[in-house]
Design a protein around this motif. Structure first.
Motif, mmCIF file in Angstrom:
data_model
loop_
_atom_site.group_PDB
_atom_site.id
_atom_site.type_symbol
_atom_site.label_atom_id
_atom_site.label_comp_id
_atom_site.label_asym_id
_atom_site.label_seq_id
_atom_site.Cartn_x
_atom_site.Cartn_y
_atom_site.Cartn_z
ATOM 1 N N LEU A 121 0.849 -1.246 0.030
ATOM 2 C CA LEU A 121 0.079 0.004 -0.084
ATOM 3 C C LEU A 121 0.814 1.316 -0.176
ATOM 4 C CD1 LEU A 121 -2.822 1.121 0.144
ATOM 5 C CD2 LEU A 121 -2.571 0.978 2.638
ATOM 6 N N GLY A 122 1.955 1.274 0.695
ATOM 7 C CA GLY A 122 2.843 2.318 0.718
ATOM 8 C C GLY A 122 2.288 3.582 1.413
ATOM 9 N N ASP A 123 1.522 3.618 2.176
ATOM 10 C CA ASP A 123 0.969 4.610 2.978
ATOM 11 C C ASP A 123 1.689 4.936 4.475
ATOM 12 O OD1 ASP A 123 -0.509 6.676 4.476
ATOM 13 O OD2 ASP A 123 -2.476 5.986 3.336
ATOM 14 N N VAL A 124 2.630 5.731 4.773
ATOM 15 C CA VAL A 124 3.363 6.002 5.617
ATOM 16 C C VAL A 124 2.566 6.405 7.011
ATOM 17 C CG1 VAL A 124 5.374 6.763 4.470
ATOM 18 C CG2 VAL A 124 3.890 8.486 5.187
ATOM 19 N N SER A 125 1.372 6.564 6.738
ATOM 20 C CA SER A 125 0.346 6.990 8.033
ATOM 21 C C SER A 125 0.188 5.565 8.769
ATOM 22 C CB SER A 125 -0.708 7.580 7.483
ATOM 23 O OG SER A 125 -1.829 6.619 6.800
ATOM 24 N N LEU A 126 0.606 4.528 8.247
ATOM 25 C CA LEU A 126 0.350 3.243 8.654
ATOM 26 C C LEU A 126 1.609 2.898 9.823
ATOM 27 C CD1 LEU A 126 -0.733 1.391 5.939
ATOM 28 C CD2 LEU A 126 -2.078 1.141 8.084
ATOM 29 N N LEU A 127 2.782 3.471 9.812
ATOM 30 C CA LEU A 127 3.691 3.399 10.628
ATOM 31 C C LEU A 127 3.369 3.448 12.116
ATOM 32 C CD1 LEU A 127 6.703 5.282 8.964
ATOM 33 C CD2 LEU A 127 6.461 2.872 9.678
ATOM 34 N N PRO A 128 2.823 4.368 12.627
ATOM 35 C CA PRO A 128 2.360 4.107 14.106
ATOM 36 C C PRO A 128 1.899 3.032 14.577
ATOM 37 C CG PRO A 128 2.049 6.507 13.311
ATOM 38 C CD PRO A 128 2.146 5.640 11.943
ATOM 39 N N THR A 129 0.880 2.753 13.617
ATOM 40 C CA THR A 129 0.206 1.013 14.045
ATOM 41 C C THR A 129 0.863 0.169 13.795
ATOM 42 O OG1 THR A 129 -1.719 2.124 12.836
ATOM 43 C CG2 THR A 129 -1.709 -0.261 13.147
ATOM 44 N N LEU A 130 1.872 0.101 12.801
ATOM 45 C CA LEU A 130 2.906 -0.991 12.841
ATOM 46 C C LEU A 130 4.003 -1.098 13.870
ATOM 47 C CD1 LEU A 130 3.952 -1.029 8.826
ATOM 48 C CD2 LEU A 130 2.155 -2.373 10.284
ATOM 49 N N TYR A 131 4.288 0.113 14.503
ATOM 50 C CA TYR A 131 5.023 0.382 15.996
ATOM 51 C C TYR A 131 4.511 -0.371 16.730
ATOM 52 C CZ TYR A 131 8.104 3.357 13.277
ATOM 53 O OH TYR A 131 8.996 3.931 12.124
ATOM 54 N N GLN A 132 2.960 -0.098 16.743
ATOM 55 C CA GLN A 132 2.095 -0.682 18.250
ATOM 56 C C GLN A 132 1.991 -2.207 17.977
ATOM 57 O OE1 GLN A 132 -1.572 1.084 17.789
ATOM 58 N NE2 GLN A 132 -0.655 3.411 18.398
ATOM 59 N N VAL A 133 1.891 -2.715 16.519
ATOM 60 C CA VAL A 133 2.062 -4.156 16.451
ATOM 61 C C VAL A 133 3.312 -4.626 16.989
ATOM 62 C CG1 VAL A 133 2.053 -6.041 14.726
ATOM 63 C CG2 VAL A 133 0.410 -4.223 14.604
ATOM 64 N N LYS A 134 4.558 -4.097 16.765
ATOM 65 C CA LYS A 134 5.733 -4.409 17.130
ATOM 66 C C LYS A 134 5.690 -4.604 18.545
ATOM 67 C CE LYS A 134 10.529 -3.623 16.487
ATOM 68 N NZ LYS A 134 11.680 -2.709 15.801
ATOM 69 N N ASP A 135 5.283 -3.501 19.480
ATOM 70 C CA ASP A 135 5.167 -3.665 20.742
ATOM 71 C C ASP A 135 4.385 -4.741 21.445
ATOM 72 O OD1 ASP A 135 6.852 -1.172 20.808
ATOM 73 O OD2 ASP A 135 5.221 0.111 20.995
ATOM 74 N N LYS A 136 3.270 -4.761 20.849
ATOM 75 C CA LYS A 136 2.246 -6.052 21.212
ATOM 76 C C LYS A 136 3.003 -7.473 20.833
ATOM 77 C CE LYS A 136 -1.986 -5.239 20.756
ATOM 78 N NZ LYS A 136 -3.544 -4.908 20.314
ATOM 79 N N PHE A 137 3.420 -7.561 19.794
ATOM 80 C CA PHE A 137 3.690 -9.097 19.248
ATOM 81 C C PHE A 137 5.008 -9.345 19.098
ATOM 82 C CE2 PHE A 137 -0.682 -8.150 17.595
ATOM 83 C CZ PHE A 137 -1.479 -9.134 18.338
#
Length: 288
Positions: free
Chosen positions: A252-268
């Motif tokens: 998708l290439g939408d950088v607005s997804l980065l904060p969500t991916l960081y949250q995924v990293k913290d959780k999983f």
């Protein structure tokens, strides 16, 4: 990070394994006798064993059974003819039988198996029967049976031909979610892309059927359609997430997804798909 199988799905798998165990060592005559069993799923497992064993006797039986006055035997015949090994003459006869059953049989289950079997034959023959399937699908996309329309979507998934797109769009607009799910799968597996397909996928984002919605999310992300961004953010914020949804954020290439991916990293924690997507989006952000 994996899909959790329901108790219902596990029970189905257990029953299937039980029937497979029951049929795997039976002699041919016993398997043929099971084709008339009251339990259709057991009969279908017997048919699968006969299909796998093959041979001229089973082929002739299936061809004759396609004219049976019992719809279950016609359905099982259509199933067997879908993937059994055939010589050129046997295949020519079997293709005509399957086409006629798919188009004209009074039983929806027979028509459904016949359409699916034509799809399998097309796939096994390296798609050389694509024109035959496309011709048939002109009628079966409008079949009154959900099963037949699902089988049509499956059959259109086994080969890539842009002439399939108008038919798949009709199926994407179907009233039944399972038809839309298989149509979306067919679109995605063949990488078709038109504005109308994308618009159909956007409508599928509101589907209650998770599989159909999943195909739409993946499809839109891979086509870099940012109308799916907020849906991805929502899905990736759940307690259970799917690797494929993490993976397609890179497409998708939408950088607005980065904060969500960081949250995924913290959780999983870290995993391959997540690391790749973060790396891709961070690189894109650095160029802004």
């Amino acid at each position: 990070m994996m899909m959790v199988r329901s108790a219902y799905d596990k029970k189905k798998d257990d029953i299937h394994f039980e029937y497979w165990q029951r049929c795997r060592y039976l002699p041919e005559d016993k398997l043929i006798a099971l084709l008339d069993h009251d339990n259709f799923k057991l009969s279908l497992e017997a048919a699968a064993s006969l299909q796998l064993r093959g041979g001229s006797k089973i082929i002739r039986l299936a061809q004759m059974d396609s004219f049976s006055n019992r719809y279950k035997r016609r359905a099982l015949a259509a199933f067997i003819l879908g993937q059994i090994k055939l010589n050129t003459k046997e295949e020519k006869i079997s293709l005509k039988i399957l086409y006629d059953l798919a188009l004209n049989d009074q039983s929806a289950i027979v028509r459904s198996y016949a359409v699916s079997s034509l799809g399998h034959r097309c796939e096994k023959a390296k798609k050389k029967y694509a024109d035959t399937l496309l011709s048939l699908a002109q009628s079966t996309v409008l079949d009154k049976s959900v099963m037949v329309r699902v089988s049509t979507a499956f059959a259109l998934s086994v080969f890539k031909n842009r002439a399939s797109i108008p038919l798949l769009i009709k199926l994407l607009k179907d009233t039944h979610s399972e038809v839309k799910n298989w149509a979306a799968f067919a679109v995605n597996v063949n990488n078709y892309d038109t504005p109308e397909i994308r618009n159909c996928f956007v409508l599928l984002l509101d589907e209650k059927n998770f599989e159909a919605r999943f195909e739409a999310i993946i499809g839109l992300a891979k086509r870099q359609d940012k109308r799916v961004t907020q849906i991805l953010i929502h899905e990736l914020s759940q307690e259970r997430i799917y690797d494929e949804m993490v993976e397609v954020t890179a497409y998708l290439g939408d950088v607005s997804l980065l904060p969500t991916l960081y949250q995924v990293k913290d959780k999983f924690g870290t995993f391959k798909e997540l690391n790749t997507s973060i790396k891709v989006l961070e690189h894109l952000k650095s160029k802004l």
